[in-house]
Design an enzyme around this catalytic site. Structure first.
Site, PDB file in Angstrom:
ATOM      1  N   HIS A  59      91.510 -24.368 -47.489  1.00 31.50           N
ATOM      2  CA  HIS A  59      91.909 -24.741 -46.124  1.00 31.50           C
ATOM      3  C   HIS A  59      92.021 -26.267 -46.069  1.00 31.50           C
ATOM      4  O   HIS A  59      91.047 -26.974 -46.324  1.00 31.50           O
ATOM      5  CB  HIS A  59      90.851 -24.232 -45.136  1.00 31.50           C
ATOM      6  N   ALA A  60      93.226 -26.767 -45.723  1.00 30.63           N
ATOM      7  CA  ALA A  60      93.469 -28.222 -45.792  1.00 30.63           C
ATOM      8  C   ALA A  60      92.461 -28.992 -44.952  1.00 30.63           C
ATOM      9  O   ALA A  60      91.986 -28.497 -43.934  1.00 30.63           O
ATOM     10  CB  ALA A  60      94.882 -28.516 -45.296  1.00 30.63           C
TER      11      ALA A  60
ATOM     12  N   HIS B 261     100.429 -33.692 -40.751  1.00 32.52           N
ATOM     13  CA  HIS B 261      99.289 -33.425 -39.873  1.00 32.52           C
ATOM     14  C   HIS B 261      98.008 -34.026 -40.453  1.00 32.52           C
ATOM     15  O   HIS B 261      97.284 -34.776 -39.783  1.00 32.52           O
ATOM     16  CB  HIS B 261      99.108 -31.913 -39.691  1.00 32.52           C
ATOM     17  N   GLU B 262      97.765 -33.753 -41.750  1.00 30.83           N
ATOM     18  CA  GLU B 262      96.528 -34.256 -42.368  1.00 30.83           C
ATOM     19  C   GLU B 262      96.558 -35.780 -42.466  1.00 30.83           C
ATOM     20  O   GLU B 262      95.567 -36.463 -42.223  1.00 30.83           O
ATOM     21  CB  GLU B 262      96.351 -33.652 -43.768  1.00 30.83           C
TER      22      GLU B 262
ATOM     23  N   HIS C  54      95.415 -37.561 -39.415  1.00 34.99           N
ATOM     24  CA  HIS C  54      93.969 -37.763 -39.281  1.00 34.99           C
ATOM     25  C   HIS C  54      93.546 -39.055 -39.985  1.00 34.99           C
ATOM     26  O   HIS C  54      92.793 -39.860 -39.439  1.00 34.99           O
ATOM     27  CB  HIS C  54      93.212 -36.583 -39.894  1.00 34.99           C
TER      28      HIS C  54
ATOM     29  N   GLU D  67      94.072 -34.284 -33.432  1.00 37.75           N
ATOM     30  CA  GLU D  67      94.959 -33.233 -33.956  1.00 37.75           C
ATOM     31  C   GLU D  67      96.428 -33.536 -33.692  1.00 37.75           C
ATOM     32  O   GLU D  67      97.307 -32.962 -34.308  1.00 37.75           O
ATOM     33  CB  GLU D  67      94.594 -31.887 -33.329  1.00 37.75           C
TER      34      GLU D  67
ATOM     35  N   HIS E  92      88.151 -20.830 -38.573  1.00 34.77           N
ATOM     36  CA  HIS E  92      87.385 -21.705 -37.677  1.00 34.77           C
ATOM     37  C   HIS E  92      86.162 -21.029 -37.092  1.00 34.77           C
ATOM     38  O   HIS E  92      85.277 -21.712 -36.577  1.00 34.77           O
ATOM     39  CB  HIS E  92      88.312 -22.222 -36.583  1.00 34.77           C
TER      40      HIS E  92
ATOM     41  N   TYR F 202      93.316 -27.837 -30.610  1.00 40.86           N
ATOM     42  CA  TYR F 202      94.707 -27.622 -31.014  1.00 40.86           C
ATOM     43  C   TYR F 202      95.579 -27.303 -29.809  1.00 40.86           C
ATOM     44  O   TYR F 202      96.731 -27.720 -29.741  1.00 40.86           O
ATOM     45  CB  TYR F 202      94.786 -26.512 -32.070  1.00 40.86           C
TER      46      TYR F 202
HETATM   47  C1  LIG Z   1      86.294 -33.296 -42.180  1.00 42.87           C
HETATM   48  C2  LIG Z   1      87.167 -32.474 -41.314  1.00 42.87           C
HETATM   49  O1  LIG Z   1      86.890 -31.328 -40.997  1.00 42.87           O
HETATM   50  N1  LIG Z   1      88.291 -33.061 -40.871  1.00 42.87           N
HETATM   51  C3  LIG Z   1      89.194 -32.361 -39.948  1.00 42.87           C
HETATM   52  C4  LIG Z   1      90.141 -33.333 -39.292  1.00 42.87           C
HETATM   53  C5  LIG Z   1      89.393 -34.368 -38.483  1.00 42.87           C
HETATM   54  O2  LIG Z   1      88.681 -33.925 -37.561  1.00 42.87           O
HETATM   55  O3  LIG Z   1      89.514 -35.573 -38.799  1.00 42.87           O
HETATM   56  C6  LIG Z   1      90.059 -31.388 -40.739  1.00 42.87           C
HETATM   57  O4  LIG Z   1      90.603 -31.771 -41.735  1.00 42.87           O
HETATM   58  N2  LIG Z   1      90.223 -30.119 -40.259  1.00 42.87           N
HETATM   59  C7  LIG Z   1      91.004 -29.133 -40.979  1.00 42.87           C
HETATM   60  C8  LIG Z   1      92.207 -28.605 -40.180  1.00 42.87           C
HETATM   61  C9  LIG Z   1      93.189 -27.931 -41.137  1.00 42.87           C
HETATM   62  C10 LIG Z   1      94.383 -27.213 -40.483  1.00 42.87           C
HETATM   63  C11 LIG Z   1      93.986 -26.251 -39.386  1.00 42.87           C
HETATM   64  O5  LIG Z   1      92.916 -25.679 -39.437  1.00 42.87           O
HETATM   65  N3  LIG Z   1      94.914 -26.012 -38.426  1.00 42.87           N
HETATM   66  C12 LIG Z   1      94.651 -24.957 -37.424  1.00 42.87           C
HETATM   67  C13 LIG Z   1      95.550 -25.107 -36.193  1.00 42.87           C
HETATM   68  C14 LIG Z   1      96.899 -25.650 -36.435  1.00 42.87           C
HETATM   69  C15 LIG Z   1      97.975 -24.777 -36.634  1.00 42.87           C
HETATM   70  C16 LIG Z   1      99.251 -25.285 -36.808  1.00 42.87           C
HETATM   71  C17 LIG Z   1      99.463 -26.673 -36.802  1.00 42.87           C
HETATM   72  O6  LIG Z   1     100.731 -27.174 -36.943  1.00 42.87           O
HETATM   73  C18 LIG Z   1      98.392 -27.554 -36.633  1.00 42.87           C
HETATM   74  C19 LIG Z   1      97.111 -27.032 -36.446  1.00 42.87           C
HETATM   75  C20 LIG Z   1      94.885 -23.575 -38.074  1.00 42.87           C
HETATM   76  O7  LIG Z   1      95.356 -23.565 -39.215  1.00 42.87           O
HETATM   77  O8  LIG Z   1      94.550 -22.584 -37.428  1.00 42.87           O
HETATM   78  C21 LIG Z   1      95.092 -26.392 -41.551  1.00 42.87           C
HETATM   79  C22 LIG Z   1      96.504 -26.835 -41.620  1.00 42.87           C
HETATM   80  C23 LIG Z   1      96.779 -27.699 -40.417  1.00 42.87           C
HETATM   81  C24 LIG Z   1      95.427 -28.210 -39.978  1.00 42.87           C
HETATM   82  C25 LIG Z   1      92.883 -29.776 -39.473  1.00 42.87           C
HETATM   83  O9  LIG Z   1      93.411 -30.665 -40.138  1.00 42.87           O
HETATM   84  O10 LIG Z   1      92.885 -29.758 -38.218  1.00 42.87           O
HETATM   85 ZN   LIG Z   2      93.914 -31.403 -37.808  1.00 40.22          ZN
END
Ligand SMILES: CC(=O)N[C@@H](CC(=O)O)C(=O)NC[C@H](CC1(C(=O)N[C@@H](Cc2ccc(O)cc2)C(=O)O)CCCC1)C(=O)O
Ligand SMILES: [Zn+2]
Length: 592
Positions: A294-295, A324-325, A328, A352, A454, A464
């Site tokens: 999970h990214a 997206h990443e 951050h 986000e 999550h 989100y």
């Molecule tokens: C140390 C730490 O934890 N760091 C935090 C960031 C921070 O707080 O600094 C972090 O890396 N969180 C991981 C999480 C990963 C992803 C995610 O979970 N996305 C959601 C919702 C979504 C869906 C579509 C979309 O276009 C955008 C988001 C899902 O996939 O359901 C997976 C791919 C995309 C983003 C993230 O980057 O938000």
């Molecule tokens: Zn994110």
């Protein structure tokens, strides 16, 4: 440092009033954050239990694997599978089952590309058997301990603790109000996509006036629908913004995708990724060890070390994820000179939104053409609608899911939802808010929320939903700063130093000021509230098109038209119902 009970009591007393009378607002703000200990407020043994449960749930999720689909699987008269038979050694034709398929990239890819409803139904159920069901009890205990920790921090439950990140009273009502304004547009998209799925799979599989079965939407959780663009695109044969093929044909590597994203940030005058980022990030799935795919983006809090961990595939969806990443990391870099306690997003939704804002420009046909990923782009109406529709499959389809995830968890934390209706409440929300139904019957033995990262990882989700609203407010303001004229959905802020300066001014604040003030900076004082106008303006032309296409369709869904029996309440209530029916029958006969 481990807190002794004595220290903790003293700290709680000291933090209850002394600092609230400090005169300097910034110092008071610092203490308001410093005095929230979170889970560290728990007694030692309970803290140990809590972190142990979290690790076990995350491990179950990241190691879960399922068996390959076998079309010889026997179907029961009820429509369900005779799964038990699946694992019996069957003499003449060995079905057998060795769980080899992990979620990433295998199941994600199969849910995206399979067009066989039976295979999709199998994958959908098997993943929940392997990832959700096993952690149901652990999650219930985890909730108890989370609530205990929240109460030790002065909150009523863990949900109130999570919502305190947004610093405004009535945040819950604010989110509800935003969703009410966005729901009509979602229902238009839902009706159109359902009609297309009826065309593809027939009314046996997809009820024309009911909810959409969740396994047919191209995603394991039906949270974004971009993977069924091929079956639903308004004008097939016209420009489609899915540049996956171009990325592959042009030999893009994950590194090249990261460099492309970085160049967009630097074109705005924003920060390049630091040297250590390129040395220490993991941007491809390693072959020599198991990793959590999970990214994620990481700030190592020393002003130099920032990393992304991502199992990057070369496709459009991952190009957006890369932006997206990196968003951050960009935010982490811009507030790195703030006092430590203020090195965070103005609210979690802002964090986000950063990367997604740039992706809104980077995804436009015009921009993709300018970087050589799209051939001839015409300015025709059909190209516009195709583009807006592809964006809606990501941004509009996601809204109800982004909304309901924490509606469900807030109710679990507050006790409104208990172990007796844990899964049925999830499906009430999935049916009522999102208009999707389970492709196989669900019971209280299942734990479907647990099959979404999550929940076992205990990462809040309403961020989100907030991001998907506020990113369009950012987009509108940055486009204005960039001097864009014309429809919002055609705006590309690429290379606009003015837009970059405005974004830098907002993001550099970190959490030093309430996010409402950050919004004032963004809009030059025009507003300090979350506002759905920009996202509705962006999708305006598509909404008109959908309304004309949907003439004659039912907008919305009849909840009783779900294909399979809805969530069966706990068996007890079923038996009670049956007994009452028999008594009524006997009385009736007696009376006659
Ligand atoms: C140390 C730490 O934890 N760091 C935090 C960031 C921070 O707080 O600094 C972090 O890396 N969180 C991981 C999480 C990963 C992803 C995610 O979970 N996305 C959601 C919702 C979504 C869906 C579509 C979309 O276009 C955008 C988001 C899902 O996939 O359901 C997976 C791919 C995309 C983003 C993230 O980057 O938000
Ligand atoms: Zn994110």
């Amino acid at each position: 440092m481990i807190w002794s009970d004595f220290h903790r009591t003293k700290w709680n007393e000291a933090t209850n009033y002394a600092w609230k009378n400090f005169t300097t607002p910034t110092v008071r703000r610092m203490f308001s954050f410093l005095t929230v200990l979170g889970k560290a407020a728990l007694p030692r043994d309970k803290l140990k239990e809590l972190t142990g449960l979290l690790q076990e749930m995350k491990t179950t999720y990241s190691l879960a694997k399922i068996c390959r689909y076998d079309p010889r699987l026997r179907r029961l008269p009820s429509g369900d599978y005779d799964y038990d038979a699946e694992f019996e050694a069957d003499d003449d034709n060995q079905i057998g089952c060795i769980p080899t398929l992990p979620l990433e990239p295998h199941l994600t890819q199969m849910m995206a590309t399979s067009r066989d409803p039976e295979e999709l139904r199998y994958l959908w159920r098997a993943w929940r058997e392997a990832a959700g069901k096993p952690i149901r009890q652990k999650y219930l205990r985890f909730v108890q301990l989370s609530n205990e920790a929240a109460r030790l921090n002065g909150f009523s439950d863990a949900g109130e603790y999570w919502r305190s990140d947004y610093e405004i009273d009535g945040f819950r009502e604010e989110v509800e109000e935003l969703w009410q304004k966005l729901s009509p547009l979602y229902q238009q998209l839902h009706a159109y996509v359902r009609a297309k799925l009826v065309e593809k799979y027939g009314e046996e599989v997809v009820p024309r006036r009911g909810p959409i079965p969740a396994h047919l939407l191209g995603n394991m959780w039906a949270q974004t629908w971009t993977n069924i663009l091929d079956m639903t695109i308004p004008y097939p044969g016209r420009t489609s913004v899915d540049v996956t093929n171009a990325l592959r044909i042009q030999g893009y590597s994950p590194l090249a995708m990261f460099r492309l994203a970085e160049e967009f940030f630097t074109s705005l005058g924003l920060e390049p990724m630091p040297q250590t980022f390129w040395q220490r990030s993991m941007i491809q799935k390693p072959t020599d060890r198991e990793v959590v795919c999970h990214a994620s983006a990481w700030d190592f809090c020393n002003g130099r070390d920032y990393r992304i961990k991502q199992c990057t595939e070369v496709n459009m969806e991952h190009l957006v994820t890369t932006h997206h990443e990196m968003g951050h990391i960009q935010y982490d870099l811009l507030y790195r000179n703030q006092p430590f306690i203020f090195r965070d997003g103005a609210n979690p939704g802002f964090h986000e939104a950063v990367g997604d804002v740039l992706a809104l420009s980077a995804s436009t046909p015009r921009h993709l053409q300018s970087v050589g990923l799209l051939g001839n782009v015409d300015d025709s109406y059909e190209t516009d609608i195709n583009f807006l529709f592809a964006m809606a499959l990501d941004k509009i389809a996601f809204l109800p899911f982004g909304y309901l995830m924490d509606q469900w968890r807030w109710e679990v934390f507050s006790g409104d939802t208990s172990s007796s209706n844990l899964n049925s409440r999830w499906w009430e929300l999935r049916l009522g808010v999102q208009g999707v139904s389970p492709p196989v019957p669900r019971t209280e033995q299942d734990f479907d929320p647990g099959a979404k990262f999550h929940v076992p990882a205990n990462v809040p989700y309403v961020r989100y939903f907030v991001s998907f609203v506020v990113q369009f407010q950012f987009h509108a303001e940055l486009c204005k700063a960039a001097g864009h004229e014309g429809p919002l959905h055609r705006c590309d802020i690429y290379r606009s130093v003015k837009a970059g300066r405005l974004l830098r001014n907002v993001l550099s604040l970190g959490k030093s000021r309430p996010w409402t003030e950050a919004l004032s900076v963004l809009t030059s004082g025009r507003t300090n509230k979350l506002d759905v106008e920009p996202i509705l303006e962006y999708f305006g032309p598509l909404r008109t098109w959908l309304e004309s296409q949907n003439r004659g369709e039912l907008i919305g869904w009849r909840e009783n038209e779900a294909i399979v029996l809805q969530v069966t309440r706990s068996n007890a209530s079923l038996i009670t119902g049956a007994v009452l029916a028999v008594i009524a029958l006997v009385l009736l006969v007696a009376l006659v």
